[in-house]
Design a protein around this motif. Structure first.
Motif, short mmCIF file in Angstrom:
data_model
loop_
_atom_site.label_atom_id
_atom_site.label_comp_id
_atom_site.label_asym_id
_atom_site.label_seq_id
_atom_site.Cartn_x
_atom_site.Cartn_y
_atom_site.Cartn_z
N THR A 52 89.82 26.75 -23.35
CA THR A 52 89.47 27.43 -24.69
C THR A 52 90.76 28.11 -25.21
O THR A 52 91.46 28.45 -24.45
N VAL A 53 91.09 27.97 -26.44
CA VAL A 53 92.18 28.20 -27.12
C VAL A 53 91.86 29.21 -28.27
O VAL A 53 90.81 29.25 -28.78
N ASP A 54 92.84 30.19 -28.68
CA ASP A 54 92.94 31.08 -29.58
C ASP A 54 92.70 30.24 -31.09
O ASP A 54 93.80 29.40 -31.28
N PRO A 55 92.02 30.37 -31.76
CA PRO A 55 92.34 29.86 -33.11
C PRO A 55 93.42 30.10 -33.96
O PRO A 55 93.94 31.21 -33.63
N ASP A 57 95.95 30.93 -36.96
CA ASP A 57 96.20 31.57 -38.13
C ASP A 57 95.44 30.89 -39.50
O ASP A 57 95.81 29.62 -39.49
N LYS A 81 89.69 35.50 -40.28
CA LYS A 81 89.58 35.32 -38.70
C LYS A 81 88.57 36.28 -38.32
O LYS A 81 88.69 37.56 -38.50
N GLY A 83 85.24 37.44 -35.57
CA GLY A 83 84.43 37.30 -34.13
C GLY A 83 83.32 38.23 -33.83
O GLY A 83 83.17 39.22 -34.67
N THR A 88 85.63 33.86 -31.38
CA THR A 88 86.28 34.13 -32.63
C THR A 88 86.48 32.56 -33.38
O THR A 88 86.68 31.57 -32.74
N SER A 90 88.57 30.94 -36.95
CA SER A 90 89.17 30.88 -38.15
C SER A 90 88.80 30.07 -39.32
O SER A 90 88.51 28.85 -39.01
N GLY A 113 88.57 29.00 -30.33
CA GLY A 113 88.18 30.19 -29.71
C GLY A 113 86.70 30.01 -28.84
O GLY A 113 86.67 30.80 -27.81
N ARG A 169 87.72 20.25 -32.46
CA ARG A 169 87.84 21.90 -32.80
C ARG A 169 87.90 22.24 -34.26
O ARG A 169 87.26 23.32 -34.47
#
Length: 200
Positions: A52-55, A57, A81, A83, A88, A90, A113, A169
């Motif tokens: 899992t990675v953060d979306p 910007d 963005k 959640g 979460t 974007s 996310g 993704r």
């Protein structure tokens, strides 16, 4: 699909995938609807194991939206963005209008996310084979420029959509009204999918 609905569906799918799966790796001679659901859940669980990675910007997604698309002017560009329940995403969206009531909406969603679960929520078609025709149009899964895609078009009302999954993704949705399917495909080509795939 609105972002809140996406998040809700992703959460529901998470519960489904974590509760299913006692028949992993078992071969079945005939596939019943239950077997099909199990296979679907097994595949989703496999996807859910991905990191899992953060979306990114959403502003980076907005930068991929051209000011003009197949001769239609961009009249709006938005992003957010958001959640819920630990998920979460974007999202960036742009709207285009022409002089003859033509319109196109482009939406790009980064599901990083929520990893594989969100892909299931947004692009269930990416795990299926669809090929259907009616008197008014068609819908099918296909490949566009090397990416898994879904096409749906109604020739009677001249409306349709093309959805593309990028890098497991990013989901790109192109929807149009008073537009031909060829114009939808041309609009998609104006979105730099290679650059999108490279975004981190």
């Amino acid at each position: 699909m609105k972002t809140s609905s996406i998040l809700s569906l992703a959460f529901s799918l998470t519960l489904l995938f974590t509760s299913c799966g006692k028949k992993d790796n078992q071969a079945e001679e005939a596939e019943s609807p239950t077997d099909a659901l199990q296979a679907f859940a097994d595949k989703a669980k496999e996807m859910g194991k991905r990191e899992t990675v953060d979306p990114i910007d959403f502003r980076k997604l907005k930068e991929l939206m051209p000011e003009e698309l197949i001769g239609l002017k961009r009249i709006e560009a938005t992003g957010e963005k958001s959640g819920a329940m630990g998920f979460t995403v974007s999202t960036a969206q742009a709207r285009y209008k022409g002089d003859k009531d033509e319109s196109i909406v482009i939406e790009i969603v980064d599901t990083g996310g929520i990893a594989g679960v969100s892909t299931m929520a947004l692009a269930t078609w990416s795990m299926a084979e669809i090929d259907k025709e009616t008197a008014d149009g068609y819908e099918k899964t296909t490949q566009l420029d090397g990416y898994k895609a879904f096409e749906k078009y109604n020739s009677t009302i001249k409306a349709g959509e093309i959805n593309v999954l990028v890098a497991d993704r990013y989901v790109v949705n192109v929807e149009g009204n008073n537009i031909s399917v060829e114009q939808l495909k041309e609009a998609l080509k104006d979105i730099n999918l290679v650059k999108l795939e490279a975004l981190k």
